[in-house]
Design an enzyme around this catalytic site. Structure first.
Site, PDB file in Angstrom:
ATOM      1  N   GLU A  27     -22.928 -37.720 -71.592  1.00  0.00           N
ATOM      2  CA  GLU A  27     -24.063 -38.347 -70.428  1.00  0.00           C
ATOM      3  C   GLU A  27     -21.903 -38.514 -69.922  1.00  0.00           C
ATOM      4  O   GLU A  27     -21.773 -37.640 -70.592  1.00  0.00           O
ATOM      5  CB  GLU A  27     -23.903 -39.782 -71.218  1.00  0.00           C
ATOM      6  N   LYS A 161     -24.036 -47.000 -83.288  1.00  0.00           N
ATOM      7  CA  LYS A 161     -22.718 -47.462 -84.042  1.00  0.00           C
ATOM      8  C   LYS A 161     -23.326 -48.839 -84.312  1.00  0.00           C
ATOM      9  O   LYS A 161     -23.437 -49.773 -84.665  1.00  0.00           O
ATOM     10  CB  LYS A 161     -21.398 -47.941 -82.393  1.00  0.00           C
TER      11      LYS A 161
HETATM   12  N1  PSU Z   1     -21.568 -44.423 -77.831  1.00  0.00           N
HETATM   13  C1  PSU Z   1     -20.441 -44.200 -77.552  1.00  0.00           C
HETATM   14  N2  PSU Z   1     -19.366 -44.698 -75.925  1.00  0.00           N
HETATM   15  C2  PSU Z   1     -19.756 -45.304 -75.352  1.00  0.00           C
HETATM   16  C3  PSU Z   1     -21.452 -45.298 -75.412  1.00  0.00           C
HETATM   17  C4  PSU Z   1     -22.435 -44.989 -76.898  1.00  0.00           C
HETATM   18  O1  PSU Z   1     -19.169 -43.747 -78.335  1.00  0.00           O
HETATM   19  O2  PSU Z   1     -18.728 -45.521 -74.092  1.00  0.00           O
HETATM   20  C5  PSU Z   1     -21.535 -45.929 -74.392  1.00  0.00           C
HETATM   21  C6  PSU Z   1     -23.133 -45.195 -74.139  1.00  0.00           C
HETATM   22  O3  PSU Z   1     -23.039 -44.635 -72.368  1.00  0.00           O
HETATM   23  C7  PSU Z   1     -24.182 -46.018 -74.021  1.00  0.00           C
HETATM   24  C8  PSU Z   1     -23.898 -47.577 -74.014  1.00  0.00           C
HETATM   25  O4  PSU Z   1     -25.063 -46.305 -73.451  1.00  0.00           O
HETATM   26  O5  PSU Z   1     -22.387 -47.205 -74.752  1.00  0.00           O
HETATM   27  C9  PSU Z   1     -24.204 -48.423 -74.481  1.00  0.00           C
HETATM   28  O6  PSU Z   1     -23.314 -49.737 -73.650  1.00  0.00           O
HETATM   29  P1  PSU Z   1     -24.699 -50.960 -73.535  1.00  0.00           P
HETATM   30  O7  PSU Z   1     -24.247 -51.711 -75.007  1.00  0.00           O
HETATM   31  O8  PSU Z   1     -23.631 -52.419 -72.924  1.00  0.00           O
HETATM   32  O9  PSU Z   1     -25.730 -50.815 -73.143  1.00  0.00           O
END
Ligand code: PSU
Ligand code: MN
Length: 307
Positions: A27, A161
């Site tokens: 990604e 996370k």
């Molecule tokens: N995990 C990380 N760094 C990130 C992300 C996840 O260590 O930047 C990003 C991924 O792209 C994931 C997104 O899909 O955060 C999720 O964002 P949200 O909670 O807004 O859906």
């Protein structure tokens, strides 16, 4: 008649896909919104090198000026890593960026969509989005979860996370029929920490077993994605007891500042980076590299089954 989406592939990605050799999708939101410059560029290049060393071909996914790319050259990665105003693309706005000629980084959800379109079945990242703490009030549940429910791509992560509500995230994945597989241990990892204190729903101990599980899921039909939760290496982990303090502080700051929507995850990651004096970033990079190594092995095992 609608024309199919054209995917700009680097020659190494195009050749590997044509020959049925292992490819691992990556990604780009982790580059643009997850880590600060220049560590983000170094991480992106090191992850690609790790996948090549593991015998697979890396395909970093991003939308550049309205064009969908699978595989980026070093110059483009460097530009993206420093660019401002890059969209953070999920299922809801992926097509918008393509239609409007915008530049956008793909989250887990959008990267899964792109990987499926390109014919790539394994994807390595850091951590997925999930059910946020306080979701009963904010309704903030990442589109990553629905994507895992519908799109047949194996996502190799270090778990969810700990800024998220991990028990609710696991429940939401179960509802969507997504297998959550801890790699080599019983416990569900929590990104920076090896043990979330929860047991993972499933466990497998090697890449061949994961490939076998995947081909069985395909044969059964109607399968979406699968989440592999690969614990961060012991020498790089920050124990949950220590992380939980920082997470609580970061969440309190986010609430006080009224941070909402797409800004929540990037804000919390950057707060935690400050609170840990940069230690969280070192751990984040180590776990992404660890996931890249495992993803290359899974892609290789699947390719050797002709899957
Ligand atoms: N995990 C990380 N760094 C990130 C992300 C996840 O260590 O930047 C990003 C991924 O792209 C994931 C997104 O899909 O955060 C999720 O964002 P949200 O909670 O807004 O859906
Ligand atoms: Mn969200």
């Amino acid at each position: 008649m609608t024309a199919p989406i054209k995917i700009e592939k680097t020659p190494e990605v195009a050749d590997a896909l044509a020959e049925g050799r292992p490819v691992v999708a990556l990604e780009s939101t982790i580059i643009t919104h997850g880590m600060p410059w220049p560590g983000n560029r170094d991480m992106a290049l090191e992850v690609e090198a790790t996948i090549r060393a593991g015998g697979a071909v890396p395909a970093t996914i991003a939308v550049i000026d309205g064009h969908l790319h699978a595989g980026l050259d070093e110059g483009t990665i460097t530009q993206l890593a420093q660019a401002k105003d890059v969209m953070k693309l999920s299922r809801a706005d992926f097509a918008y960026a393509l239609a409007e000629g915008r530049t956008g980084a793909t989250t887990v959800a959008a990267t899964m969509m792109a990987a499926r379109l390109a014919g790539i079945s394994v994807f390595a990242t850091g951590g997925i989005g999930g059910v946020h703490q306080g979701a009963s009030e904010s309704f903030d549940i990442s589109a990553d979860l629905d994507e895992l429910g519908r799109t047949p791509v194996i996502v190799v992560s270090a778990g969810a996370k700990a800024i998220l509500d991990i028990p609710k995230t696991i429940e939401a994945l179960e509802t969507r029929g997504v297998p959550v597989v801890a790699y080599g241990q019983d416990a569900m990892p929590a990104f920076w920490s090896r043990d979330s204190g929860l047991r993972a729903p499933l466990r497998l101990d090697d890449a061949a077993a994961i490939a076998r599980f995947e081909t069985t899921r395909r044969a059964l039909g109607g399968h979406g994605g699968m989440l592999i939760a690969n614990p961060v290496p012991l020498e790089d982990e920050i124990p949950a007891s220590e992380m939980n303090r920082h997470i609580a502080a970061a969440l309190a700051t986010a609430r006080a500042k009224g941070i909402e929507g797409k800004a929540v995850t990037p804000f919390l990651l950057s707060e935690i980076l400050d609170l840990t004096d940069g230690k969280s970033l070192k751990t984040n990079i180590a776990l992404v590299l660890n996931n890249a190594r495992l993803a290359a092995r899974i892609a290789t095992a699947l390719a050797s089954e002709g899957a």
